[in-house]
Every structure is written in structure tokens, then in C-alpha cells.
Scaffold this active site. Structure first.
Site, PDB file in Angstrom:
ATOM      1  CD  GLU A   1     -16.892  18.760  16.928  1.00 49.32           C
ATOM      2  OE1 GLU A   1     -16.977  19.646  17.795  1.00 49.32           O
ATOM      3  OE2 GLU A   1     -17.416  18.859  15.833  1.00 49.32           O
ATOM      4  N   PRO A   2     -12.165  16.131  19.908  1.00 48.82           N
ATOM      5  CG  PRO A   2     -10.796  14.295  20.352  1.00 48.82           C
ATOM      6  CD  PRO A   2     -12.087  14.685  19.680  1.00 48.82           C
TER       7      PRO A   2
ATOM      8  NE  ARG B   1      -7.349  22.848  26.003  1.00 47.66           N
ATOM      9  CZ  ARG B   1      -7.200  24.171  25.847  1.00 47.66           C
ATOM     10  NH1 ARG B   1      -6.014  24.710  25.984  1.00 47.66           N
ATOM     11  NH2 ARG B   1      -8.237  24.947  25.590  1.00 47.66           N
TER      12      ARG B   1
ATOM     13  NE  ARG C   1      -3.859  28.095  25.100  1.00 43.42           N
ATOM     14  CZ  ARG C   1      -3.839  27.666  26.340  1.00 43.42           C
ATOM     15  NH1 ARG C   1      -2.690  27.422  26.939  1.00 43.42           N
ATOM     16  NH2 ARG C   1      -4.960  27.472  27.008  1.00 43.42           N
TER      17      ARG C   1
ATOM     18  CB  CYS D   1       8.266  45.940  20.893  1.00 49.21           C
ATOM     19  SG  CYS D   1       9.580  47.069  21.228  1.00 49.21           S
ATOM     20  CD  GLU D   2       1.848  44.138  23.722  1.00 50.55           C
ATOM     21  OE1 GLU D   2       2.015  44.306  22.502  1.00 50.55           O
ATOM     22  OE2 GLU D   2       0.769  43.816  24.221  1.00 50.55           O
TER      23      GLU D   2
HETATM   24  N1  LLP Z   1     -15.430  21.494  18.918  1.00 50.79           N
HETATM   25  C1  LLP Z   1     -15.801  22.771  18.913  1.00 50.79           C
HETATM   26  C2  LLP Z   1     -17.074  23.136  18.313  1.00 50.79           C
HETATM   27  C3  LLP Z   1     -14.985  23.760  19.471  1.00 50.79           C
HETATM   28  O1  LLP Z   1     -15.369  25.035  19.468  1.00 50.79           O
HETATM   29  C4  LLP Z   1     -13.743  23.388  20.056  1.00 50.79           C
HETATM   30  C5  LLP Z   1     -12.854  24.385  20.631  1.00 50.79           C
HETATM   31  C6  LLP Z   1     -13.387  22.023  20.040  1.00 50.79           C
HETATM   32  C7  LLP Z   1     -14.268  21.100  19.470  1.00 50.79           C
HETATM   33  C8  LLP Z   1     -12.096  21.523  20.612  1.00 50.79           C
HETATM   34  O2  LLP Z   1     -12.005  21.757  21.970  1.00 50.79           O
HETATM   35  P1  LLP Z   1     -10.744  21.156  22.780  1.00 50.79           P
HETATM   36  O3  LLP Z   1     -10.890  19.659  22.782  1.00 50.79           O
HETATM   37  O4  LLP Z   1      -9.516  21.583  22.083  1.00 50.79           O
HETATM   38  O5  LLP Z   1     -10.881  21.746  24.128  1.00 50.79           O
HETATM   39  N2  LLP Z   1      -7.848  29.087  22.011  1.00 50.79           N
HETATM   40  C9  LLP Z   1      -8.277  28.518  23.256  1.00 50.79           C
HETATM   41  C10 LLP Z   1      -9.182  27.331  23.048  1.00 50.79           C
HETATM   42  C11 LLP Z   1     -10.402  27.646  22.226  1.00 50.79           C
HETATM   43  C12 LLP Z   1     -11.265  26.442  21.998  1.00 50.79           C
HETATM   44  C13 LLP Z   1     -12.300  26.736  20.974  1.00 50.79           C
HETATM   45  N3  LLP Z   1     -13.129  25.614  20.631  1.00 50.79           N
HETATM   46  C14 LLP Z   1      -7.052  28.129  24.073  1.00 50.79           C
HETATM   47  O6  LLP Z   1      -5.941  28.390  23.619  1.00 50.79           O
HETATM   48  O7  LLP Z   1      -7.178  27.603  25.164  1.00 50.79           O
END
Ligand code: LLP
Length: 431
Positions: free
Chosen positions: A289-290, A292, A329, A360-361
């Protein structure tokens, strides 16, 4: 080779920076700023880095994009062309996925507090549900019986791995709000086995996000296959699927050194196959489940410079027409980004600037101490690697309309999400 920049980014000795052969200042002028731009070629490359490595090392697999990173119909339809599924975490994301070209059997539903109506939508459409806790299982069973459907489920376990990442984005550790305790696994599997309205597809676990070290992923493969072997021995069920989540990191600055997707897949699947052989279990269908690493490097944000404010002897601010509302972020995670002036890629960076947003911060600072050529009012500032968790975490702070998102490919540009208007902002207001 640097993966900081989108694949189709080019700079000529004279002209501005181009993406897919389109000058970035031209896109800024055409669509307005702030503007999210997605590079189709980078999206294809990132998806294919997964699918091609898996075809080589572990063909019995499915890549589902973690939609929370960036979700809209147009983007999902591009990912459908690349044979990806999607994982969703809310009714809204599920609704979007069901309207996209991604087939329902490639949609997975996550969340630690899914509502009855969300679960019902998932069960009706035969979506695999990642079960977070026991009460949810009771709820799913009740709904499946009422709807006279078989619910497709996977059990989400806490992996109990601490991957080295930012505290806020760790999900694997024991006190995490996500997932079931391994001590409950056998009892729950036996119970599910006795319920014809539930079909247990397999197990899931996710260790965190923006992870550069491959060892925790290999450890996860080991831990999860051990759980599968225990289920086989104690419940006499050979689980079909294993979902090992997402989490591989990307390069935001030259300081970041993530592994390649290919290497991640090779190491992970080698470990997985070895563990299956050692434990005497069949190789499950592997789901990843990628989020990012699919969309992050494909996206850039364009801003227009509205002013350059010098505080003599202290600092020089560059004011851009966005900030924390389109990219929270830096404030939330102290996230670092790479910046350029799109109009003058050939000029030597000779000045140090603080890039401040318009909200405004005082904390609305996108970056400090950024080395750039001299910046002038009207320049187009480009921020790289903003394709993940930027639009999806954007807000209406200060009553700001959300920017547009476009995609570029081979000299062509098209809108994925329209820019919001002031009228849009009033849409739900009652006088
Ligand atoms: N699967 C599950 C169950 C997850 O909770 C997440 C991310 C992913 C897959 C995907 O992970 P990735 O491949 O994108 O690392 N808002 C934060 C990131 C929160 C990630 C939450 N879960 C940020 O901006 O860095």
C-alpha cells in the site's frame, strides 16, 4: 541519480524550468497560483518501479495506492491505467474510489473507527475491509447478515515494530491506535471461521511512513508469516493474502537517501519467500500500500512571489501566495523541501531566504535558509516533491480557496481538480 525532481523536469541554459516540455511560469500564468502540478511520467515510473519489480520477484501481488496521500478521480484513473488498486480510509475516499476506474476488487478499506454506513457501503460493493478491532468485527458480521452478503475481511495487526521516523507518523508500535493485538488473533480467526457471512482473506500490518531503512520491512515479513503459520497450525486455515502496508520514504532534499523501490521489493519479497519456505506455508498473494512513493516525487507546487521583505542584518523573506493551507507539512512535521526559482534555473544561488506563506500566523513558514538566486516580485517559485500529503491535507484556513491540481504529459496539460472559487467557499453557509 537524484530522485528529487520529476522525471520530465528539464532546464535549458537560457529559458525557464519546464515540466513535460511546458515552461512552469507558463502554467502558473495559465492556471494561477498556488498550483499543484503532477507529472504523468513520474507517476508512471513510480507505479512501474513497483509493478515491474513485483512481476520479476513476486508476481502473485497487488499494489494498492494509499489514497490518503492524494485522492481525486483523475489521479485514480491514471493509477488504474497503471494497474494499481487503491486503499481508502473514509466514506469519502471510498465513494471517490467507487466512482473511479479502479475495479472494486482492487479497493481496500481501512480505518480505526469506520461508521456503520461506511461499512455498509464497503460490504455492498464487496470491498475488502481491514478490520481494526473486535467491536468492528461484530459490527461487520451484523451488517453482512442483514445485507445477506459475505464480508471480505483482513485482520490488521499491530506489528510491534518501531521504524525510525517522525513520532507523529509511527503506526506500528504497541500503543498505536491502529490494529489488533496478536494475542487475540487465534481466538478471532476461529470465531470468523465459524461465521459463513465472513470471509477472512488474510492479515495486514503497516509499520509507518517515510522509512529509509529496509530492515523493519523484512522484520515485518518475518513476523507476519509467523502469524500466518500459527493460524495454519492452530485454526487449519491457509491464509490467501498478506498486506504489508506502505511506508517507503522518498527524497525531499539532498540530505535524504531512500532506497530504490526496486531494492525494497527485492529485499522484502526475498525475505517473504524465505520465511514461507522455512515455516512451511504457501506463498500468499502479497499486497502493498504505497502512498508517498507513488505520488510524492511526481508533484510540484508553484507559487508567485508577491513581495521580498528585507529585515537588514536579520533576514530576507520571500512571500508566496500560499503556505500552510496548501502545505501544512513544514508546520506539522518540520518537513523539509527543495525550492527553485522556475524563471531562472541557470542563475547561481547567491542569496539566503526564508520562504513565508500568506496566512495569518507567524509559524506559516515553508522553509528557512533557502539558497536561491536573487528573487524578484512576480517570480514563480517551485517546491518539489509536494505530490503526497499536500493537497490531501490542505485546509481552508483564512477562508482560502483550495488551489487547482493539474497533470502534465508530453507538452499537454489538463486539470485534475479545479481551483475553488470564492462562491465555493460560501456554498455551505446559511445566512
Ligand atoms: N497503509 C496504511 C495503513 C497507512 O496508514 C499509510 C499511511 C499508508 C499505507 C501509506 O504510507 P506511505 O507509503 O504514504 O508512507 N500525513 C503524513 C503521513 C501519514 C501516513 C499515514 N499512513 C505526512 O504528511 O507525512
Amino acid at each position: 541519480m537524484s530522485t528529487l525532481y520529476p522525471v520530465s523536469l528539464t532546464t535549458s541554459p537560457e529559458g525557464p524550468m519546464c515540466l513535460a516540455d511546458i515552461p512552469l511560469p507558463k502554467l502558473a500564468a495559465k492556471y494561477g497560483t498556488p498550483l499543484y502540478v503532477m507529472d504523468r511520467e513520474t507517476l508512471a515510473k513510480n507505479c512501474r518501479d513497483y509493478t515491474q519489480a513485483l512481476a520479476k520477484f513476486y508476481p502473485n501481488s497487488l499494489v494498492v495506492f494509499a489514497g490518503k496521500a492524494n485522492l481525486n478521480l483523475g489521479l485514480l484513473n491514471i493509477l488504474a491505467q497503471e494497474h494499481l488498486g487503491v486503499d481508502v480510509v473514509s466514506g469519502g475516499e471510498l465513494f471517490t474510489a467507487l466512482r473511479s476506474k479502479i475495479p472494486a476488487q482492487h479497493v481496500l478499506f481501512h480505518g480505526n473507527n469506520k461508521s456503520s454506513s461506511e461499512l455498509e457501503m464497503a460490504i455492498r460493493h464487496g470491498i475488502r475491509i481491514m478490520v481494526d478491532h473486535e467491536e468492528e468485527l461484530v459490527q461487520i458480521l451484523g451488517l453482512a447478515k442483514t445485507l445477506e452478503k459475505t464480508a471480505q475481511i483482513m485482520l490488521r495487526l499491530k506489528p510491534e515494530i518501531e521504524a525510525h521516523t517522525h513520532d507523529y507518523i509511527k503506526t506500528g508500535h504497541i500503543d498505536s491506535k491502529f490494529g489488533l493485538d496478536k494475542r487475540d488473533l487465534i481466538r478471532l480467526v476461529n470465531w470468523i471461521k465459524s461465521e459463513p457471512s465472513l470471509h477472512l482473506k488474510g492479515l495486514h500490518s503497516h509499520i509507518g511512513s517515510q522509512i529509509f531503512d529496509l530492515e523493519p520491512f523484512e522484520d515485518l515479513a518475518q513476523i507476519m508469516t509467523q502469524h500466518m503459520a500459527t493460524v495454519k497450525a492452530e485454526c487449519e486455515i491457509e491464509l490467501e493474502e498478506l498486506n504489508l502496508g506502505g511506508g517507503i520514504g522518498i527524497q525531499y532534499t539532498t540530505q535524504d537517501d531512500p532506497p530504490s523501490i526496486g531494492l525494497y521489493i527485492e529485499k522484502l519479497t526475498t525475505k517473504l519467500k524465505a520465511c514461507c519456505a522455512e515455516l512451511g506455508i504457501a506463498q500468499p498473494r502479497l499486497i502493498l500500500e504505497p502512498g508517498r512513493s507513488i505520488v510524492g516525487t511526481a508533484g510540484v507546487t508553484l507559487y508567485s512571489v508577491g513581495a521580498v521583505k528585507s529585515i537588514p542584518g536579520i533576514k530576507d523573506y520571500v512571500f508566496v501566495d500560499g503556505g500552510m493551507a496548501d502545505n501544512p507539512r513544514p508546520m506539522m512535521y518540520q518537513a523539509q523541501y527543495t525550492f527553485s526559482v522556475a524563471d531562472k534555473p541557470h542563475e547561481t544561488p547567491s542569496r539566503i531566504y526564508t520562504i513565508a506563506g500568506k496566512y495569518c500566523e507567524s509559524g506559516d513558514i515553508l522553509a528557512k535558509d533557502v539558497k536561491l538566486p536573487e528573487v524578484n516580485v512576480g517570480d514563480t517559485l517551485v517546491v518539489f516533491d509536494t505530490g503526497a500529503y499536500n493537497y490531501s491535507m490542505a485546509s481552508h484556513y483564512n477562508r482560502s480557496a483550495k488551489p487547482a491540481m493539474i497533470v502534465v504529459e508530453n507538452g499537454q496539460d489538463r486539470v485534475l481538480v479545479r481551483r475553488e472559487t470564492y462562491e465555493d467557499l460560501l456554498r455551505y453557509d446559511e445566512e
